[in-house]
Design a protein around this motif. Structure first.
Motif, PDB file in Angstrom:
ATOM      1  N   TRP A 170      52.288  42.278  39.871  1.00 28.61           N
ATOM      2  CA  TRP A 170      52.998  42.107  38.601  1.00 28.61           C
ATOM      3  C   TRP A 170      54.201  41.184  38.772  1.00 28.61           C
ATOM      4  O   TRP A 170      54.600  40.491  37.827  1.00 28.61           O
ATOM      5  N   ALA A 198      45.911  33.853  30.312  1.00 31.06           N
ATOM      6  CA  ALA A 198      45.658  35.282  30.102  1.00 31.06           C
ATOM      7  C   ALA A 198      44.158  35.578  30.079  1.00 31.06           C
ATOM      8  O   ALA A 198      43.688  36.545  30.688  1.00 31.06           O
ATOM      9  N   LEU A 202      41.960  37.851  32.712  1.00 29.79           N
ATOM     10  CA  LEU A 202      41.084  38.938  32.276  1.00 29.79           C
ATOM     11  C   LEU A 202      39.682  38.777  32.855  1.00 29.79           C
ATOM     12  O   LEU A 202      39.075  39.742  33.324  1.00 29.79           O
ATOM     13  N   ARG A 205      39.586  39.707  36.357  1.00 32.19           N
ATOM     14  CA  ARG A 205      39.914  41.122  36.576  1.00 32.19           C
ATOM     15  C   ARG A 205      41.114  41.287  37.511  1.00 32.19           C
ATOM     16  O   ARG A 205      41.071  42.033  38.485  1.00 32.19           O
ATOM     17  N   THR A 206      42.175  40.597  37.174  1.00 33.26           N
ATOM     18  CA  THR A 206      43.375  40.705  38.000  1.00 33.26           C
ATOM     19  C   THR A 206      44.132  42.002  37.740  1.00 33.26           C
ATOM     20  O   THR A 206      45.083  42.314  38.464  1.00 33.26           O
ATOM     21  N   GLY A 207      43.755  42.739  36.716  1.00 25.77           N
ATOM     22  CA  GLY A 207      44.445  43.990  36.399  1.00 25.77           C
ATOM     23  C   GLY A 207      45.399  43.804  35.233  1.00 25.77           C
ATOM     24  O   GLY A 207      45.833  42.702  34.913  1.00 25.77           O
ATOM     25  N   TRP A 208      45.745  44.934  34.615  1.00 22.36           N
ATOM     26  CA  TRP A 208      46.575  44.848  33.416  1.00 22.36           C
ATOM     27  C   TRP A 208      48.048  44.638  33.723  1.00 22.36           C
ATOM     28  O   TRP A 208      48.775  44.043  32.925  1.00 22.36           O
ATOM     29  N   LYS A 209      48.522  45.085  34.879  1.00 22.11           N
ATOM     30  CA  LYS A 209      49.950  44.958  35.173  1.00 22.11           C
ATOM     31  C   LYS A 209      50.415  43.508  35.259  1.00 22.11           C
ATOM     32  O   LYS A 209      51.410  43.140  34.625  1.00 22.11           O
ATOM     33  N   ILE A 211      49.059  40.904  33.935  1.00 18.42           N
ATOM     34  CA  ILE A 211      48.904  40.261  32.626  1.00 18.42           C
ATOM     35  C   ILE A 211      50.028  40.685  31.684  1.00 18.42           C
ATOM     36  O   ILE A 211      50.627  39.846  30.988  1.00 18.42           O
ATOM     37  N   VAL A 212      50.335  41.966  31.667  1.00 16.09           N
ATOM     38  CA  VAL A 212      51.437  42.441  30.817  1.00 16.09           C
ATOM     39  C   VAL A 212      52.763  41.835  31.270  1.00 16.09           C
ATOM     40  O   VAL A 212      53.591  41.415  30.448  1.00 16.09           O
TER      41      VAL A 212
END
Length: 521
Positions: A170, A198, A202, A205-209, A211-212
């Motif tokens: 992140w 972004a 996605l 699949r780098t993860g949501w953290k 990206i957020v």
């Protein structure tokens, strides 16, 4: 017998650093030679054209640095912030020096990414940097008081960070977001690049953290800038020009009869209708936004209203109506400008004056006296850099923005006639990258996808929303080179064939080494 040996002599820290630096240059000597030659060309440019070259947009940027209390209605102030940061030095020469270093920095990012992340040989990675290092129009663009060199470095920096990290934390996502915020504040097209990155993250699949973190780190500075813009102009936006520029895009084909504009009910739209039929209009839409000539209707609302929120809203509504009513005409002008980027030659477009501003000319530049926010364009430039000379021209004191010095200037004029990247080569690079994306369809394009989409989008977006300009092509070149180099590194075999080729030798070795297995002749 006891002997005393002399204590070992250690190299001094300076000698150790020097030896390591020489060893590093030795390992990358081909790229080091290319960078040295490219830097020499930029030094020659600075000697020949001092302190800088100027484009029509330059003066708005300088005004933003001299009067930093309000945002520009026409374009984001990111580059003006950079000029403001350098303002204490009062030197446009320093500004263009930093921009030349930015150009070399773009080449360095390409080289390091291809060598360390994708394993290209030194000659291959160096080859991918040559368009950025040696294209005469790239060097000329870096010497202009313009945002393009900074924008190019930021875009390539974002792509480099994303491709470098197979697994992104992140923290790295936040750094990418901050770079994207700077990109958007430098040129508005930076926000679509956020969406592109972004989506890529996605897909991978780098993860949501991360990206957020990226979206937050980008969104906070951009939202703060938009709040500042709203406090000044009343609308929460980054500019008041997007609608007007989209109107320019549609001005070549918009037909108010086909659009069914009712002048009794839609007076604002009717005032923007162009009386000349589309077949008799100028070949450039810029005539209908910037040039105060007969047949140009955009200034029907009065002087100094070009980029006010109300006019921008009306112009945007007109343009959207034209696109929905005449979609084929819109696609036609967009395709024409998109493919204009891939010509071998370089014809004058949109007019001779604009074309000349991308050339190393034999004459200097006298700054215009156009009105600015709190003065005039020439006075703003002289406030920023008091060393700019003043000369009596036609009985009036005039500020000299560019002084030409031979033989350096003459050398760059000859160089520009010989060394340039033709548009067709950019097209070939994009086709190579596209082949690499298709070959990796099982992995949705693999690492080729991001730089290829970035290059494609940077050429398509101006054709879709504004109009072709030669300088809009150059920021796409580094990304096109990256995509082509990554694609060529692993060839164009389908991803399944590459995986099979990689695993078959290992499986064969395991089979042969397994105990109790016999082979038949």
């Amino acid at each position: 017998m006891v002997t005393v040996t002399e204590a070992p002599r250690l190299d001094s820290p300076a000698t150790g650093v020097l030896s390591r630096a020489l060893a590093l240059l030795g390992r990358h000597r081909l790229f080091a030679v290319a960078v040295a030659l490219a830097f020499a060309l930029r030094v020659v440019t600075m000697l020949g054209y001092g302190p800088a070259l100027w484009f029509n947009d330059s003066f708005e940027y300088v005004s933003g640095a001299v009067n930093p209390g309000r945002p520009s209605a026409l374009r984001p102030n990111g580059y003006s912030f950079w000029l403001l940061l350098l303002r204490p030095f009062h030197s446009f020469s320093l500004v263009v020096l930093t921009q030349h270093l930015m150009g070399l920095g773009v080449a360095l990012l390409i080289y390091v990414l291809l060598r360390r992340r994708f394993g290209l040989p030194g000659w291959g990675a160096t080859l991918a940097t040559l368009p950025v290092l040696f294209d005469a129009y790239q060097i000329q663009l870096e010497h202009l008081i313009m945002s393009d060199a900074m924008f190019m470095l930021l875009v390539v920096g974002v792509v480099t960070l994303v491709l470098w990290h197979r697994k992104m934390s992140w923290q790295v996502g936040a750094v990418v977001g901050l770079l994207l915020a700077l990109t958007a504040l430098t040129r508005s097209i930076g926000l679509p690049i956020l969406a592109l990155v972004a989506v890529y993250m996605l897909v991978k699949r780098t993860g949501w953290k991360p990206i957020v973190a990226m979206i937050t780190a980008c969104g906070v500075p951009v939202a703060g800038y938009m709040a500042w813009f709203a406090a000044t102009y009343g609308n929460f936006a980054m500019t008041s020009s997007d609608g007007a520029i989209l109107y320019m895009r549609t001005a070549l084909f918009a037909d108010c009869r086909t659009m069914r504009v009712d002048p009794r009910k839609e007076l604002e739209l009717a005032l923007l209708c162009i009386s000349a039929p589309p077949s008799e209009r100028h070949f450039s839409g810029q005539k209908y936004l910037w040039w105060a000539q007969p047949g140009q209707r955009f200034h029907a609302f009065g002087p100094n209203t070009t980029f006010t929120p109300d006019i921008n809203r009306a112009a945007g509504a007109f343009a959207r109506r034209a696109i929905l009513a005449q979609p084929l005409d819109y696609l036609g002008v967009m395709a024409g400008d998109f493919f204009r980027a891939f010509r071998w030659d370089r014809p004058q477009f949109p007019d001779a004056n604009t074309y000349r501003q991308y050339e190393f000319l034999p004459e200097g530049k006298v700054l215009p006296t156009w009105p600015s926010y709190r003065g005039t364009s020439d006075r703003d430039a002289q406030i920023y850099d008091p060393s700019l000379a003043t000369a009596q021209i036609r009985g009036k004191p005039s500020v000299i923005g560019t002084a030409v010095h031979d033989p350096w200037a003459r050398f760059m004029q000859g160089y520009q006639q010989t060394v340039r990247l033709p548009g067709i080569v950019v097209g070939v690079l994009l086709l190579i990258g596209l082949a690499g994306v298709v070959a990796r369809w099982r992995t949705l394009g693999g690492p080729v996808l991001l730089p290829w989409l970035g290059a494609f989008g940077l050429i398509l977006a101006p054709a879709a929303t504004a109009e072709f300009d030669y300088r809009y092509v150059l920021p796409a070149v580094p990304l096109a080179c990256l995509a082509a180099a990554i694609a060529l590194r692993h060839g164009f075999r389908p991803s399944s064939a590459r995986a099979s080729a990689a695993t078959t030798p290992r499986a064969e070795r395991r089979r042969r080494s397994a105990p109790g297995r016999a082979t038949r002749s």
